[in-house]
Design an enzyme around this catalytic site. Sequence first.
Site, PDB file in Angstrom:
ATOM      1  N   GLY A  85       0.941  -1.063  -0.059  1.00  0.00           N
ATOM      2  CA  GLY A  85      -0.121   0.005   0.063  1.00  0.00           C
ATOM      3  C   GLY A  85       1.000   1.093   0.152  1.00  0.00           C
ATOM      4  O   GLY A  85       2.069   1.017   0.397  1.00  0.00           O
ATOM      5  N   GLN A  90       3.400   9.889   0.915  1.00  0.00           N
ATOM      6  CA  GLN A  90       4.565   9.376   0.967  1.00  0.00           C
ATOM      7  C   GLN A  90       5.585   9.519  -0.089  1.00  0.00           C
ATOM      8  O   GLN A  90       6.646   9.450  -0.018  1.00  0.00           O
ATOM      9  CB  GLN A  90       4.355   7.538   1.229  1.00  0.00           C
ATOM     10  CG  GLN A  90       3.813   7.068   2.461  1.00  0.00           C
ATOM     11  CD  GLN A  90       3.495   5.915   2.255  1.00  0.00           C
ATOM     12  OE1 GLN A  90       2.551   5.032   2.123  1.00  0.00           O
ATOM     13  NE2 GLN A  90       4.677   4.971   3.050  1.00  0.00           N
ATOM     14  N   CYS A  99       6.217  -0.490   6.618  1.00  0.00           N
ATOM     15  CA  CYS A  99       5.684   0.760   6.034  1.00  0.00           C
ATOM     16  C   CYS A  99       6.827   1.063   5.334  1.00  0.00           C
ATOM     17  O   CYS A  99       8.077   1.260   5.769  1.00  0.00           O
ATOM     18  CB  CYS A  99       5.353   1.967   7.085  1.00  0.00           C
ATOM     19  SG  CYS A  99       4.895   3.361   6.222  1.00  0.00           S
ATOM     20  N   LEU A 100       6.799   1.673   4.023  1.00  0.00           N
ATOM     21  CA  LEU A 100       7.823   2.047   2.915  1.00  0.00           C
ATOM     22  C   LEU A 100       8.312   3.087   3.684  1.00  0.00           C
ATOM     23  O   LEU A 100       9.587   3.457   3.251  1.00  0.00           O
ATOM     24  CB  LEU A 100       7.219   2.442   1.595  1.00  0.00           C
ATOM     25  CG  LEU A 100       6.811   0.820   0.941  1.00  0.00           C
ATOM     26  CD1 LEU A 100       6.169   1.211  -0.512  1.00  0.00           C
ATOM     27  CD2 LEU A 100       7.928  -0.185   0.621  1.00  0.00           C
ATOM     28  N   HIS A 130      -4.146   1.392   7.949  1.00  0.00           N
ATOM     29  CA  HIS A 130      -2.788   1.871   7.984  1.00  0.00           C
ATOM     30  C   HIS A 130      -2.686   3.049   6.896  1.00  0.00           C
ATOM     31  O   HIS A 130      -1.879   3.977   7.352  1.00  0.00           O
ATOM     32  CB  HIS A 130      -1.721   0.587   7.700  1.00  0.00           C
ATOM     33  CG  HIS A 130      -0.508   0.961   7.477  1.00  0.00           C
ATOM     34  ND1 HIS A 130       0.584   0.722   8.256  1.00  0.00           N
ATOM     35  CD2 HIS A 130       0.137   1.840   6.428  1.00  0.00           C
ATOM     36  CE1 HIS A 130       1.551   1.129   7.907  1.00  0.00           C
ATOM     37  NE2 HIS A 130       1.602   1.768   6.671  1.00  0.00           N
ATOM     38  N   GLU A 131      -3.235   2.676   5.787  1.00  0.00           N
ATOM     39  CA  GLU A 131      -2.973   3.633   4.887  1.00  0.00           C
ATOM     40  C   GLU A 131      -3.874   5.115   5.130  1.00  0.00           C
ATOM     41  O   GLU A 131      -3.404   6.231   5.043  1.00  0.00           O
ATOM     42  CB  GLU A 131      -3.519   3.435   3.414  1.00  0.00           C
ATOM     43  CG  GLU A 131      -2.657   2.294   2.827  1.00  0.00           C
ATOM     44  CD  GLU A 131      -1.134   2.575   2.906  1.00  0.00           C
ATOM     45  OE1 GLU A 131      -0.644   3.712   2.742  1.00  0.00           O
ATOM     46  OE2 GLU A 131      -0.349   1.355   3.024  1.00  0.00           O
ATOM     47  N   HIS A 175      -1.917   7.738   7.289  1.00  0.00           N
ATOM     48  CA  HIS A 175      -0.959   8.371   6.429  1.00  0.00           C
ATOM     49  C   HIS A 175      -1.796   9.744   6.320  1.00  0.00           C
ATOM     50  O   HIS A 175      -0.996  10.868   6.079  1.00  0.00           O
ATOM     51  CB  HIS A 175      -0.403   7.575   5.259  1.00  0.00           C
ATOM     52  CG  HIS A 175       0.480   6.799   5.459  1.00  0.00           C
ATOM     53  ND1 HIS A 175       1.866   7.045   5.960  1.00  0.00           N
ATOM     54  CD2 HIS A 175       0.628   5.361   5.277  1.00  0.00           C
ATOM     55  CE1 HIS A 175       2.590   6.093   5.959  1.00  0.00           C
ATOM     56  NE2 HIS A 175       1.724   4.819   5.586  1.00  0.00           N
TER      57      HIS A 175
HETATM   58 CO    CO Z   1       2.739   3.143   5.606  1.00  0.00          CO
END
Ligand code: CO
Length: 172
Positions: A45, A50, A97-98, A139-140, A143
Amino acid sequence: MVREVLVYPNKILKQKSEPVTEFNEELHTLLDDMYDTMVAKNGVGLAAIQIGVPKRVLVINIPIEEQDGAQPKENTIEVINPELIECNGKTKYQEGCLSVPGYYEDVERFADVKFRYYDRYGNVHETKTDDFLAIAIQHEYDHLEGKLFIERLSILKRKKFEKEWKKRQKKK
Ligand code: CO
């Protein structure tokens, strides 16, 4: 096009994202770039913030286990201006997470989630899920509110994370 992913503690990640008002070419390019970036970095995701774009736009693509974790573009869920309309139950899952590369930790989330969102053409959709997608959307969604999963850890785990993270930055 693969874009650069911002990494903790970059302050831009703390910014609250703004709703999308126009479902135009620019949005489509953003979504395409987000897919390319997510897949290039082996993520499931990605939120627009990000890659430095403060818009309420997410992509989620859950790898197909039976196909060596393939993430075909047509399986991507493009989520614009999401609203979590019903959240129930509790579950724990080891998240990553990236923007916090190489760190994984258990996070408590709602087990069942019903959410409403727009697709790239501005059509509204409603989805109810109690599997991995439920974790991913929460999670997204965080963000979009400027929140990372490490902010959901206990104080103790958070301290441990900060220590490990500092050590790792020094090594670079
Ligand atoms: Co993330």
